[in-house]
Write a protein that holds these residues in place. Sequence first.
Motif, PDB file in Angstrom:
ATOM      1  N   THR A  20      -7.755  23.450  13.723  1.00 57.07           N
ATOM      2  CA  THR A  20      -6.565  22.633  14.012  1.00 57.07           C
ATOM      3  C   THR A  20      -6.954  21.176  14.190  1.00 57.07           C
ATOM      4  O   THR A  20      -6.186  20.274  13.851  1.00 57.07           O
ATOM      5  N   ARG A  26      -3.318  13.729  16.070  1.00 57.33           N
ATOM      6  CA  ARG A  26      -1.967  14.261  15.889  1.00 57.33           C
ATOM      7  C   ARG A  26      -1.009  13.566  16.849  1.00 57.33           C
ATOM      8  O   ARG A  26      -1.360  13.259  17.982  1.00 57.33           O
ATOM      9  N   GLU A  79      -1.651  24.807  10.677  1.00 54.22           N
ATOM     10  CA  GLU A  79      -0.476  24.141  11.237  1.00 54.22           C
ATOM     11  C   GLU A  79       0.330  25.069  12.142  1.00 54.22           C
ATOM     12  O   GLU A  79       0.841  24.648  13.185  1.00 54.22           O
ATOM     13  N   ASP A  82      -1.568  25.360  15.431  1.00 49.40           N
ATOM     14  CA  ASP A  82      -1.451  24.143  16.228  1.00 49.40           C
ATOM     15  C   ASP A  82      -0.086  24.052  16.907  1.00 49.40           C
ATOM     16  O   ASP A  82       0.005  23.749  18.091  1.00 49.40           O
ATOM     17  N   ARG A  83       0.978  24.332  16.159  1.00 53.16           N
ATOM     18  CA  ARG A  83       2.321  24.270  16.740  1.00 53.16           C
ATOM     19  C   ARG A  83       2.462  25.241  17.912  1.00 53.16           C
ATOM     20  O   ARG A  83       2.965  24.879  18.978  1.00 53.16           O
ATOM     21  N   ARG A  86      -0.117  24.239  20.919  1.00 51.15           N
ATOM     22  CA  ARG A  86       0.236  22.972  21.565  1.00 51.15           C
ATOM     23  C   ARG A  86       1.495  23.161  22.423  1.00 51.15           C
ATOM     24  O   ARG A  86       1.568  22.668  23.557  1.00 51.15           O
ATOM     25  N   HIS A  98       7.660  30.458  17.708  1.00 50.24           N
ATOM     26  CA  HIS A  98       6.506  30.092  16.886  1.00 50.24           C
ATOM     27  C   HIS A  98       5.760  31.306  16.331  1.00 50.24           C
ATOM     28  O   HIS A  98       4.936  31.158  15.419  1.00 50.24           O
TER      29      HIS A  98
END
Length: 203
Positions: A20, A26, A79, A82-83, A86, A98
């Motif tokens: 990530t 980011r 991605e 990471d979403r 995070r 998610h």
Amino acid sequence: MNVSWTKHRFSGGLLALDTTNTVVLRGDPARSFDRFEDTAEIARFAAAAEGFRSAELGGRGLSFQFSDAAVRRVIVLREAADRMLRAAVLSGGIETIHLPDFLRACAACLDESAERVGADGMPFGDPSLPIRFEAALAVSALSLLAVDAWKKVRICPNCNWLFVDRSRNSSRLWCDMSVCGNRNKAKRHYQRGKLAGGEAVHV
């Protein structure tokens, strides 16, 4: 220009988080950039990860067979992970919104693999044979769904990378003290110097 895949670039503590973090800064559109924009870097990253993530991989090698489909699988999982992670750090829990994208991305990376993972001493399967990078990435990412795993994920306040906090009292602040920690110390020192200089002018 080739990336130098140094120890600092593996500050995440797990293969999934290191991946990530191949998107730098980011959340800062003006400065953010993707180290996998040159897709040839994925293979070089995997080669470096063999060494820096040897303990996690149980000494197993990584292989990456380049194709547009393989690149897409890696990027989509990167991605989605990471979403999800995070958001989990910020909210204090895994948000189910998610999970579908994350799990589909993991499934795509594991498609057509025939591995037996999780055995004692062989967390990523038989160390005598390499494992596909995207399959290893999925196994690493899925391991973060364990309650004690994702709860240790932090966001570095300097570079915005994700990392695992394995400190005894869960107080680690920086992804890498020698880089982000020192940069913050230098910044604070500079600001104190400016403040002191400003106060001297007004005396």
